[in-house]
Design a protein around this motif. Structure first.
Motif, PDB file in Angstrom:
ATOM      1  N   ASN A  62      36.835  32.134  46.153  1.00  0.00           N
ATOM      2  CA  ASN A  62      36.342  32.658  47.418  1.00  0.00           C
ATOM      3  C   ASN A  62      35.427  33.846  47.105  1.00  0.00           C
ATOM      4  O   ASN A  62      35.849  34.807  46.454  1.00  0.00           O
ATOM      5  N   PRO A  63      34.171  33.814  47.542  1.00  0.00           N
ATOM      6  CA  PRO A  63      33.222  34.880  47.198  1.00  0.00           C
ATOM      7  C   PRO A  63      33.641  36.278  47.646  1.00  0.00           C
ATOM      8  O   PRO A  63      33.102  37.269  47.162  1.00  0.00           O
ATOM      9  N   LEU A  64      34.611  36.373  48.527  1.00  0.00           N
ATOM     10  CA  LEU A  64      35.106  37.668  48.971  1.00  0.00           C
ATOM     11  C   LEU A  64      35.833  38.412  47.842  1.00  0.00           C
ATOM     12  O   LEU A  64      35.750  39.640  47.751  1.00  0.00           O
TER      13      LEU A  64
ATOM     14  N   ARG B 243      36.490  43.328  40.894  1.00  0.00           N
ATOM     15  CA  ARG B 243      35.661  44.207  40.056  1.00  0.00           C
ATOM     16  C   ARG B 243      35.866  45.673  40.434  1.00  0.00           C
ATOM     17  O   ARG B 243      35.938  46.544  39.569  1.00  0.00           O
ATOM     18  N   GLY B 244      35.962  45.954  41.708  1.00  0.00           N
ATOM     19  CA  GLY B 244      36.205  47.325  42.155  1.00  0.00           C
ATOM     20  C   GLY B 244      37.563  47.825  41.696  1.00  0.00           C
ATOM     21  O   GLY B 244      37.697  48.976  41.252  1.00  0.00           O
TER      22      GLY B 244
ATOM     23  N   GLU C 135      39.249  46.730  39.068  1.00  0.00           N
ATOM     24  CA  GLU C 135      39.187  46.923  37.618  1.00  0.00           C
ATOM     25  C   GLU C 135      38.448  48.213  37.263  1.00  0.00           C
ATOM     26  O   GLU C 135      38.883  48.959  36.388  1.00  0.00           O
ATOM     27  N   SER C 136      37.349  48.477  37.930  1.00  0.00           N
ATOM     28  CA  SER C 136      36.580  49.685  37.664  1.00  0.00           C
ATOM     29  C   SER C 136      37.421  50.934  37.931  1.00  0.00           C
ATOM     30  O   SER C 136      37.443  51.875  37.132  1.00  0.00           O
ATOM     31  N   HIS C 137      38.119  50.929  39.035  1.00  0.00           N
ATOM     32  CA  HIS C 137      38.963  52.067  39.396  1.00  0.00           C
ATOM     33  C   HIS C 137      40.092  52.248  38.374  1.00  0.00           C
ATOM     34  O   HIS C 137      40.373  53.366  37.939  1.00  0.00           O
ATOM     35  N   LEU C 138      40.721  51.153  37.984  1.00  0.00           N
ATOM     36  CA  LEU C 138      41.839  51.231  37.047  1.00  0.00           C
ATOM     37  C   LEU C 138      41.385  51.631  35.649  1.00  0.00           C
ATOM     38  O   LEU C 138      42.019  52.462  34.989  1.00  0.00           O
ATOM     39  N   GLN C 139      40.290  51.041  35.176  1.00  0.00           N
ATOM     40  CA  GLN C 139      39.818  51.318  33.814  1.00  0.00           C
ATOM     41  C   GLN C 139      39.497  52.788  33.612  1.00  0.00           C
ATOM     42  O   GLN C 139      39.792  53.358  32.565  1.00  0.00           O
TER      43      GLN C 139
END
Length: 132
Positions: free
Chosen positions: A76-78, A84-85, A87-91
């Motif tokens: 689902n494109p949602l 990604r958001g 993952e970015s926040h967690l990384q």
């Protein structure tokens, strides 16, 4: 193939205690160590090819530094931008996302959640259309 370098090897090469190595290689505690020592420890670790044992750290700290992310449909494109958001926040905080796709299956969702909890994730982010 030789044995993997240990924290003791890094400490010996850098001329410090292994607790200092641990602090110097951890972004959250590196400020407790002098800048020159941090650089010396990092140089020693890099020259040896040292990689911290995340599982050993997890046993000591009771933290996996992993967050489970359960989503109903990765196609689902949602969801890809949301993931990604996340993952970015967690990384940026030293965490890793462990993703589970449930294909919008309620029993699959329960299994995924149980599996993530069995792996001792530190938290869950659940995207679901199911109730309860």
């Amino acid at each position: 193939m030789g044995a993997r370098p240990t924290i003791d090897d890094v400490a010996r090469l850098a001329g410090v205690h292994k607790a200092t190595v641990s602090r110097a290689l951890n972004q959250r505690t590196e400020r407790l160590v002098g800048r020159d020592t941090v650089l010396r420890v990092r140089e020693a670790a890099e020259s040896l090819g040292y990689v911290p044992n995340v599982m050993a750290r997890g046993l000591r700290t009771d933290s996996s530094m992993t967050i489970g992310v359960v989503i109903p449909d990765l196609t689902n494109p949602l969801f890809p931008p949301i993931v990604r958001g996340i993952e970015s926040h967690l990384q940026s905080r030293g965490y890793t996302a462990l993703l589970a796709n449930t294909d919008e299956n309620e029993s699959g969702e329960r299994v995924a959640i149980a599996s993530l909890l069995d792996r001792r994730v530190d938290g869950l982010i659940i995207g679901s259309g199911h109730r309860g």
